[in-house]
Design a protein around this motif. Structure first.
Motif, mmCIF file in Angstrom:
data_model
loop_
_atom_site.group_PDB
_atom_site.id
_atom_site.type_symbol
_atom_site.label_atom_id
_atom_site.label_comp_id
_atom_site.label_asym_id
_atom_site.label_seq_id
_atom_site.Cartn_x
_atom_site.Cartn_y
_atom_site.Cartn_z
ATOM 1 N N PRO A 159 1.127 -1.233 -0.154
ATOM 2 C CA PRO A 159 0.209 0.060 -0.130
ATOM 3 C C PRO A 159 0.947 1.090 -0.052
ATOM 4 N N ARG A 160 0.224 2.198 -0.297
ATOM 5 C CA ARG A 160 0.826 3.840 -0.076
ATOM 6 C C ARG A 160 0.852 4.044 1.737
ATOM 7 N N THR A 161 1.855 4.742 2.165
ATOM 8 C CA THR A 161 2.527 5.247 3.208
ATOM 9 C C THR A 161 2.208 7.193 3.342
ATOM 10 N N TRP A 162 1.554 7.446 3.922
ATOM 11 C CA TRP A 162 2.685 8.564 3.986
ATOM 12 C C TRP A 162 3.277 9.090 4.642
ATOM 13 N N ILE A 163 4.018 10.011 5.029
ATOM 14 C CA ILE A 163 4.747 10.820 6.258
ATOM 15 C C ILE A 163 4.543 12.111 7.242
ATOM 16 N N VAL A 164 4.530 12.034 8.512
ATOM 17 C CA VAL A 164 3.403 12.803 8.683
ATOM 18 C C VAL A 164 3.998 13.636 9.594
ATOM 19 N N LEU A 165 3.699 15.075 9.812
ATOM 20 C CA LEU A 165 4.620 15.494 11.152
ATOM 21 C C LEU A 165 4.022 15.746 12.174
ATOM 22 N N ARG A 166 4.081 16.135 13.412
ATOM 23 C CA ARG A 166 3.087 16.518 14.012
ATOM 24 C C ARG A 166 4.333 17.176 15.674
ATOM 25 N N ALA A 167 3.606 18.363 15.796
ATOM 26 C CA ALA A 167 4.543 19.382 16.178
ATOM 27 C C ALA A 167 4.074 20.266 17.260
ATOM 28 N N ARG A 168 4.377 20.159 18.413
ATOM 29 C CA ARG A 168 3.155 21.716 18.842
ATOM 30 C C ARG A 168 4.357 22.510 18.564
ATOM 31 N N ARG A 169 3.556 24.072 19.404
ATOM 32 C CA ARG A 169 3.884 25.476 18.563
ATOM 33 C C ARG A 169 5.444 25.495 19.088
ATOM 34 N N LEU A 170 6.174 25.993 18.303
ATOM 35 C CA LEU A 170 7.332 26.026 18.721
ATOM 36 C C LEU A 170 7.880 27.708 17.980
ATOM 37 N N ASP A 171 9.013 28.331 18.733
ATOM 38 C CA ASP A 171 9.344 29.398 18.276
ATOM 39 C C ASP A 171 10.602 29.584 17.855
ATOM 40 N N GLY A 172 11.352 30.571 17.899
ATOM 41 C CA GLY A 172 12.551 30.665 17.898
ATOM 42 C C GLY A 172 13.462 29.836 16.614
ATOM 43 N N ARG A 173 14.597 28.852 17.522
ATOM 44 C CA ARG A 173 15.897 28.440 16.556
ATOM 45 C C ARG A 173 15.197 27.294 16.363
ATOM 46 N N ALA A 174 14.765 27.010 17.592
ATOM 47 C CA ALA A 174 13.543 25.473 17.746
ATOM 48 C C ALA A 174 12.739 25.316 16.010
ATOM 49 N N ALA A 175 12.046 26.114 16.504
ATOM 50 C CA ALA A 175 10.795 26.483 14.561
ATOM 51 C C ALA A 175 11.492 26.365 13.541
ATOM 52 N N GLU A 176 12.999 26.866 13.466
ATOM 53 C CA GLU A 176 13.590 27.530 12.360
ATOM 54 C C GLU A 176 14.561 25.879 12.223
ATOM 55 N N ALA A 177 14.903 25.004 12.908
ATOM 56 C CA ALA A 177 15.763 23.953 12.663
ATOM 57 C C ALA A 177 14.694 22.761 12.695
ATOM 58 N N LEU A 178 13.355 22.783 12.430
ATOM 59 C CA LEU A 178 12.380 22.054 12.705
ATOM 60 C C LEU A 178 12.118 22.093 10.536
ATOM 61 N N ARG A 179 11.548 23.086 10.762
ATOM 62 C CA ARG A 179 11.440 23.533 9.251
ATOM 63 C C ARG A 179 12.330 23.269 8.267
ATOM 64 N N THR A 180 13.126 23.296 8.471
ATOM 65 C CA THR A 180 14.469 22.800 7.699
ATOM 66 C C THR A 180 15.109 21.421 7.831
ATOM 67 N N LEU A 181 14.206 20.397 8.891
ATOM 68 C CA LEU A 181 14.454 19.209 9.016
ATOM 69 C C LEU A 181 13.515 18.670 7.865
ATOM 70 N N THR A 182 12.019 18.972 7.793
ATOM 71 C CA THR A 182 10.565 18.530 7.550
ATOM 72 C C THR A 182 10.668 18.740 6.366
ATOM 73 N N ALA A 183 11.303 20.012 5.867
ATOM 74 C CA ALA A 183 11.872 20.270 4.890
ATOM 75 C C ALA A 183 12.087 18.977 3.861
ATOM 76 N N ALA A 184 13.561 18.593 3.967
ATOM 77 C CA ALA A 184 14.180 17.126 3.419
ATOM 78 C C ALA A 184 13.876 16.523 3.288
ATOM 79 N N TYR A 185 12.305 16.052 3.484
ATOM 80 C CA TYR A 185 11.236 15.219 3.828
ATOM 81 C C TYR A 185 10.096 14.642 2.914
ATOM 82 N N ARG A 186 10.019 16.432 2.761
ATOM 83 C CA ARG A 186 8.681 16.865 1.984
ATOM 84 C C ARG A 186 8.883 15.501 0.229
ATOM 85 N N SER A 187 7.583 16.206 -0.450
ATOM 86 C CA SER A 187 7.833 14.856 -1.356
ATOM 87 C C SER A 187 8.374 16.391 -2.444
ATOM 88 N N PRO A 188 9.153 16.410 -4.046
ATOM 89 C CA PRO A 188 9.486 16.812 -4.433
ATOM 90 C C PRO A 188 8.498 17.541 -4.966
#
Length: 292
Positions: A260-289
């Protein structure tokens, strides 16, 4: 040639993120902006330097020779900038506790963490690799030892409160010289220890198709399973993004049932500052092209 005006750091960061993530779309997600804004920053940087740093087409991004020469200096510049800000602030570094499914992380995770600069000043990143089921349970039970964010692989795209990053169909992967089983011979399987959603999907598919199988290798992680695959010991059900380099998808050739098909899913709490920036950067690498 000596340039009188300093470089625009936003343009330098956009260039590095496009190189690291291989996509203007992913770089825009990492920097919380639009693809058009990334393109504009890159154009201004190239105009400022006086040379083309990237060759891009609708489906491809490549670093030019001049871009390769500039890349190392660009990374040093960004590291010095982050270090200077951290020294001036004098505050305790931000923390990011992140859980990633073993069936998401893939063999490139160490290099990805290095390239995306998660070790830069101002952040303590705690990354734990766990089965998706365990991560979902831990995220739903916050407290000491919990996660700020988790990246799961699921058969349900509408994961509770989650953001879908990518969609992939699982496949049957084996070494190039792995022999097809003879009639009536069980398929040799490699899988993860403990309760594993992907393992369950694979064995149920084989049972439904009436195909015999035997589990001959149980690994503590996907990298161990990949090693067994490339050693020619067994076949494994994996996502293409986590299959070991050199492995072949042999489902059609061996007459195995479609997975079957599967999905990569992000679940996150509210973050800000450097932590939010790092999470955005890392999760962008897993996004579909998407678009480049």
């Amino acid at each position: 040639m000596v340039h009188a005006r300093p470089l625009d750091l936003e343009g330098v960061l956009a260039f590095v993120r496009v190189v690291d993530l291989g996509s203007f779309t992913r770089a825009a997600a990492a920097l919380d902006t639009s693809q058009a804004a990334i393109s504009l920053r890159l154009k201004r940087l190239e105009d400022r330097i006086g040379t083309r740093l990237l060759d891009r087409t609708p489906r491809h991004v490549a670093v030019t020779r001049e871009g390769e020469l500039f890349l190392l200096a660009a990374r040093r510049l960004l590291e010095a900038h982050d270090s200077a800000l951290a020294d001036v602030a004098g505050a305790a570094p931000a923390r990011l506790s992140l859980g990633i499914s073993d069936h998401v992380a893939g063999p490139d995770l160490p290099d990805l963490l290095r390239r995306l600069g998660l070790a830069q000043a101002g952040l303590v990143a705690e990354v734990r690799i766990r089965p998706s089921r365990d991560l979902a349970t831990a995220f739903d039970s916050p407290g000491e030892g919990g996660f700020d964010a988790v990246i799961l692989r699921t058969e349900e795209p509408a994961e509770r409160g989650g953001t879908v990053l990518a969609e992939e169909r699982l496949g049957w992967f084996a070494a190039p010289d792995f022999p097809a089983p003879r009639a009536g011979e069980p398929l040799r399987l490699a899988g993860l220890a403990g309760p594993c959603n992907v393992r369950g999907v694979a064995t149920r598919a084989l049972d439904a198709a009436g195909l015999p199988w035997t589990e001959i290798f149980v690994g503590g992680g996907v990298m161990a399973v990949g090693a067994a695959v490339m050693a020619g010991l067994a076949v494994a059900a994996l996502a293409p993004s986590t299959a070991p380099p050199g492995a072949l998808e042999i489902g059609g050739a061996f007459g195995l049932p479609e997975l079957p098909r599967t999905w990569i899913v992000l679940r996150a709490r509210r973050l800000d500052g450097r932590a939010a920036e790092a999470l955005r950067t890392l999760t962008a690498a897993y996004r579909s092209p998407g678009g480049r």
